[in-house]
Design a protein around this motif. Structure first.
Motif, PDB file in Angstrom:
ATOM      1  N   THR A  23       0.837  -1.208   0.000  1.00 27.97           N
ATOM      2  CA  THR A  23       0.000   0.000   0.000  1.00 27.97           C
ATOM      3  C   THR A  23       0.867   1.251   0.000  1.00 27.97           C
ATOM      4  O   THR A  23       0.659   2.185  -0.788  1.00 27.97           O
ATOM      5  N   ALA A  24       1.846   1.279   0.895  1.00 32.09           N
ATOM      6  CA  ALA A  24       2.745   2.432   0.960  1.00 32.09           C
ATOM      7  C   ALA A  24       3.548   2.580  -0.322  1.00 32.09           C
ATOM      8  O   ALA A  24       3.801   3.697  -0.788  1.00 32.09           O
ATOM      9  N   GLY A  25       3.940   1.461  -0.924  1.00 37.64           N
ATOM     10  CA  GLY A  25       4.776   1.516  -2.119  1.00 37.64           C
ATOM     11  C   GLY A  25       4.093   2.148  -3.312  1.00 37.64           C
ATOM     12  O   GLY A  25       4.720   2.892  -4.077  1.00 37.64           O
ATOM     13  N   VAL A  26       2.807   1.866  -3.511  1.00 40.07           N
ATOM     14  CA  VAL A  26       2.103   2.409  -4.681  1.00 40.07           C
ATOM     15  C   VAL A  26       1.347   3.698  -4.361  1.00 40.07           C
ATOM     16  O   VAL A  26       0.841   4.356  -5.281  1.00 40.07           O
ATOM     17  N   LEU A  27       1.265   4.078  -3.088  1.00 41.88           N
ATOM     18  CA  LEU A  27       0.518   5.271  -2.704  1.00 41.88           C
ATOM     19  C   LEU A  27       1.003   6.545  -3.397  1.00 41.88           C
ATOM     20  O   LEU A  27       0.169   7.362  -3.818  1.00 41.88           O
ATOM     21  N   PRO A  28       2.323   6.772  -3.563  1.00 44.58           N
ATOM     22  CA  PRO A  28       2.741   8.013  -4.233  1.00 44.58           C
ATOM     23  C   PRO A  28       2.157   8.175  -5.627  1.00 44.58           C
ATOM     24  O   PRO A  28       1.708   9.270  -5.999  1.00 44.58           O
ATOM     25  N   ALA A  29       2.116   7.103  -6.411  1.00 46.90           N
ATOM     26  CA  ALA A  29       1.609   7.197  -7.779  1.00 46.90           C
ATOM     27  C   ALA A  29       0.124   7.508  -7.792  1.00 46.90           C
ATOM     28  O   ALA A  29      -0.345   8.371  -8.554  1.00 46.90           O
ATOM     29  N   TYR A  30      -0.657   6.817  -6.974  1.00 48.28           N
ATOM     30  CA  TYR A  30      -2.100   7.023  -6.996  1.00 48.28           C
ATOM     31  C   TYR A  30      -2.503   8.300  -6.277  1.00 48.28           C
ATOM     32  O   TYR A  30      -3.535   8.902  -6.593  1.00 48.28           O
ATOM     33  N   SER A 150      -4.698   1.699  -1.809  1.00 52.24           N
ATOM     34  CA  SER A 150      -3.960   2.952  -1.868  1.00 52.24           C
ATOM     35  C   SER A 150      -4.770   4.025  -2.594  1.00 52.24           C
ATOM     36  O   SER A 150      -4.727   5.202  -2.230  1.00 52.24           O
ATOM     37  N   THR A 151      -5.535   3.612  -3.617  1.00 52.26           N
ATOM     38  CA  THR A 151      -6.406   4.564  -4.295  1.00 52.26           C
ATOM     39  C   THR A 151      -7.523   5.026  -3.375  1.00 52.26           C
ATOM     40  O   THR A 151      -7.942   6.189  -3.407  1.00 52.26           O
ATOM     41  N   LEU A 152      -8.022   4.102  -2.544  1.00 53.86           N
ATOM     42  CA  LEU A 152      -9.045   4.476  -1.562  1.00 53.86           C
ATOM     43  C   LEU A 152      -8.517   5.545  -0.621  1.00 53.86           C
ATOM     44  O   LEU A 152      -9.174   6.560  -0.356  1.00 53.86           O
ATOM     45  N   LEU A 250     -15.970   8.859  -4.888  1.00 55.22           N
ATOM     46  CA  LEU A 250     -16.263   7.760  -5.808  1.00 55.22           C
ATOM     47  C   LEU A 250     -15.036   6.899  -6.056  1.00 55.22           C
ATOM     48  O   LEU A 250     -15.125   5.661  -6.114  1.00 55.22           O
ATOM     49  N   ALA A 251     -13.879   7.549  -6.189  1.00 59.25           N
ATOM     50  CA  ALA A 251     -12.644   6.785  -6.362  1.00 59.25           C
ATOM     51  C   ALA A 251     -12.376   5.904  -5.150  1.00 59.25           C
ATOM     52  O   ALA A 251     -11.943   4.749  -5.277  1.00 59.25           O
ATOM     53  N   ALA A 252     -12.651   6.434  -3.958  1.00 57.55           N
ATOM     54  CA  ALA A 252     -12.443   5.662  -2.743  1.00 57.55           C
ATOM     55  C   ALA A 252     -13.386   4.468  -2.679  1.00 57.55           C
ATOM     56  O   ALA A 252     -12.981   3.344  -2.345  1.00 57.55           O
ATOM     57  N   VAL A 253     -14.672   4.695  -3.002  1.00 57.43           N
ATOM     58  CA  VAL A 253     -15.658   3.615  -2.950  1.00 57.43           C
ATOM     59  C   VAL A 253     -15.345   2.534  -3.977  1.00 57.43           C
ATOM     60  O   VAL A 253     -15.356   1.332  -3.684  1.00 57.43           O
ATOM     61  N   ALA A 254     -15.054   2.957  -5.209  1.00 51.47           N
ATOM     62  CA  ALA A 254     -14.774   1.995  -6.272  1.00 51.47           C
ATOM     63  C   ALA A 254     -13.510   1.190  -5.987  1.00 51.47           C
ATOM     64  O   ALA A 254     -13.475  -0.031  -6.180  1.00 51.47           O
ATOM     65  N   SER A 255     -12.464   1.870  -5.522  1.00 53.04           N
ATOM     66  CA  SER A 255     -11.221   1.157  -5.225  1.00 53.04           C
ATOM     67  C   SER A 255     -11.395   0.246  -4.019  1.00 53.04           C
ATOM     68  O   SER A 255     -10.797  -0.843  -3.966  1.00 53.04           O
ATOM     69  N   GLY A 256     -12.232   0.648  -3.051  1.00 52.21           N
ATOM     70  CA  GLY A 256     -12.505  -0.228  -1.920  1.00 52.21           C
ATOM     71  C   GLY A 256     -13.228  -1.491  -2.352  1.00 52.21           C
ATOM     72  O   GLY A 256     -12.922  -2.598  -1.891  1.00 52.21           O
ATOM     73  N   ALA A 257     -14.186  -1.345  -3.273  1.00 57.08           N
ATOM     74  CA  ALA A 257     -14.877  -2.519  -3.810  1.00 57.08           C
ATOM     75  C   ALA A 257     -13.907  -3.407  -4.577  1.00 57.08           C
ATOM     76  O   ALA A 257     -13.977  -4.647  -4.501  1.00 57.08           O
ATOM     77  N   GLY A 258     -12.981  -2.773  -5.312  1.00 52.06           N
ATOM     78  CA  GLY A 258     -11.976  -3.554  -6.036  1.00 52.06           C
ATOM     79  C   GLY A 258     -11.061  -4.317  -5.108  1.00 52.06           C
ATOM     80  O   GLY A 258     -10.674  -5.458  -5.390  1.00 52.06           O
ATOM     81  N   ALA A 259     -10.700  -3.705  -3.990  1.00 52.23           N
ATOM     82  CA  ALA A 259      -9.858  -4.384  -3.012  1.00 52.23           C
ATOM     83  C   ALA A 259     -10.567  -5.611  -2.448  1.00 52.23           C
ATOM     84  O   ALA A 259      -9.978  -6.695  -2.312  1.00 52.23           O
ATOM     85  N   LEU A 260     -11.857  -5.459  -2.129  1.00 49.60           N
ATOM     86  CA  LEU A 260     -12.626  -6.600  -1.624  1.00 49.60           C
ATOM     87  C   LEU A 260     -12.737  -7.700  -2.676  1.00 49.60           C
ATOM     88  O   LEU A 260     -12.686  -8.894  -2.346  1.00 49.60           O
TER      89      LEU A 260
END
Length: 408
Positions: A23-30, A150-152, A250-260
């Motif tokens: 999560t920390a590793g990809v957080l800068p990009a997103y 990380s997108t969430l 919306l980005a947070a909700v969609a990425s959270g659904a993707g994580a699940l």
């Protein structure tokens, strides 16, 4: 019972460390992608630069991953995992305090990409050393869920931090979060990796690169289109008339659904025997159809496209790694190094190409092309699987021979 509980605890710690550091590793990009509306307005730059930044991040990651195995053997898995987290923190801090022009942004994303590149294989090694084979599907699913997670986090940062306090504050808080993650990574002894070897067993049987190169092309297309979703969804939503704060949510909700979705598919992989690479191909193709919705400019369809896209077109990464690893007993390092290279290349080129198309045309044209490439990626995965199955009898025989030798 105590030994079983100790093994379970080690599995949980390994999975947690892999997820948090990834999560920390990809957080800068997103974080750059989600906050781009604010960043671009402040620094007066266009959407093509966003594609360049994301490409710099993932391109550097792909190159750095090639040397990660040597680094892990010299320093140890846990040390490299912690180093990856610290590098992410340093990159986000650099953006927060010093980003005044394009050069600093590019340098920060290159630094972050190097940390992500060494952190991904180290996290994979952590799972391989610490998690039993019957739980590795779930572990890889959890690890890959860190990317939409990380997108969430980045999406939540828009209404809670970036809008009231500024985008630099959001990057500063991201750096602090990465430091906390590094401090939370347990030692090798607590993880149960002390004394284990990260050196791959490469002598399990015949190794055929051609099918893996074909799979790598399919994964490259899938990663390129999925990464475009993570990088450009918020700016697409804003262009379609959605408020920046709402787009971040919306980005947070969609990425959270993707994580699940990634976790659920990994959990199923440990329990259901099926043709998982075909499932990967279906996910990519369905994701392509959802990407086409993003180009319509209709707010409701943009919302549906984002949720479906994260749950299908960008939810296959852990499953593909699991499937390829299971088909290459004793040769997982060699096999996944090829396919991971394809994914890294796609993750770099996809947003870069998307940004160029947006600058020259429109979001509608860019998302239509993205949809077509995602469907093509699914078809290439089907071809790669067919080629790989031709080698399946020899691989199975080699695995049985290896197990018999281990029992002798």
């Amino acid at each position: 019972m105590s030994a079983r509980r100790e093994r379970s605890a080690g599995t949980a710690r390994a999975a947690t460390a892999a997820v948090t550091v990834t999560t920390a590793g990809v957080l800068p990009a997103y974080l750059v992608g989600v906050l781009w509306v604010q960043v671009s307005a402040d620094l007066e730059v266009g959407p093509s630069l966003l594609g360049l930044l994301v490409a710099a991040f993932f391109g550097t990651s792909a190159v750095a991953a090639l040397s990660a195995g040597t680094l892990v053997r010299r320093l140890g898995t846990v040390v490299v995992v912690r180093l990856a987290g610290l590098t992410a923190a340093a990159a986000m801090l650099l953006v927060a305090v010093a980003a005044r022009d394009t050069a600093v942004l590019v340098a920060a994303l290159v630094l972050a990409g190097w940390g992500n590149g060494i952190g991904q294989p180290a996290s994979n090694d952590l799972i391989a050393c610490s998690v039993s084979s019957g739980r590795q599907g779930l572990a890889y699913g959890l690890k890959q869920a860190a990317i939409p997670l990380s997108t969430l986090l980045a999406g939540v940062a828009v209404p809670l931090v970036a809008i009231p306090l500024g985008w630099r504050t959001a990057f500063g808080l991201g750096a602090g979060l990465a430091v906390l993650i590094v401090l939370s990574v347990p030692s090798a002894r607590r993880l149960g990796t002390a004394g284990s070897s990260s050196a791959p067993s490469e002598a399990a049987g015949p190794f055929r690169r051609a099918p893996l190169y074909v799979l790598a092309v399919g994964l490259m297309l899938g990663a390129g289109t999925g990464n475009a979703l993570g990088a450009f969804f918020v700016s697409t939503a804003v262009a379609g008339g959605i408020a920046p704060a709402t787009a971040g949510v919306l980005a947070a909700v969609a990425s959270g659904a993707g994580a699940l979705a990634r976790v659920l598919v990994g959990w199923l992989a440990d329990r259901v025997r099926t043709r998982w690479l075909l499932v990967v191909a279906a996910q990519m193709s369905l994701g392509g159809l959802s990407y086409a919705l993003l180009g319509t400019g209709v707010e409701a369809l943009i919302v549906v496209g984002a949720v479906v896209g994260y749950c299908t077109g960008w939810a296959w990464a852990g499953l593909s790694t699991y499937a390829i690893t299971r088909m290459h007993h004793g040769m997982a390092a060699r096999a996944t190094s090829i396919t991971q290279g394809g994914m890294g290349l796609g993750a770099a080129l996809g947003p870069l190409a998307f940004g160029a198309v947006v600058s020259a045309g429109s979001y509608a044209v860019a998302w239509t092309a993205t949809a077509a490439l995602a469907v093509l990626g699914g078809l290439v995965i089907v071809l790669g699987r067919r080629l790989l199955l031709r080698e399946r009898p020899a691989l199975v025989a080699a695995h049985r021979q290896r197990r018999a030798a281990a029992r002798a």
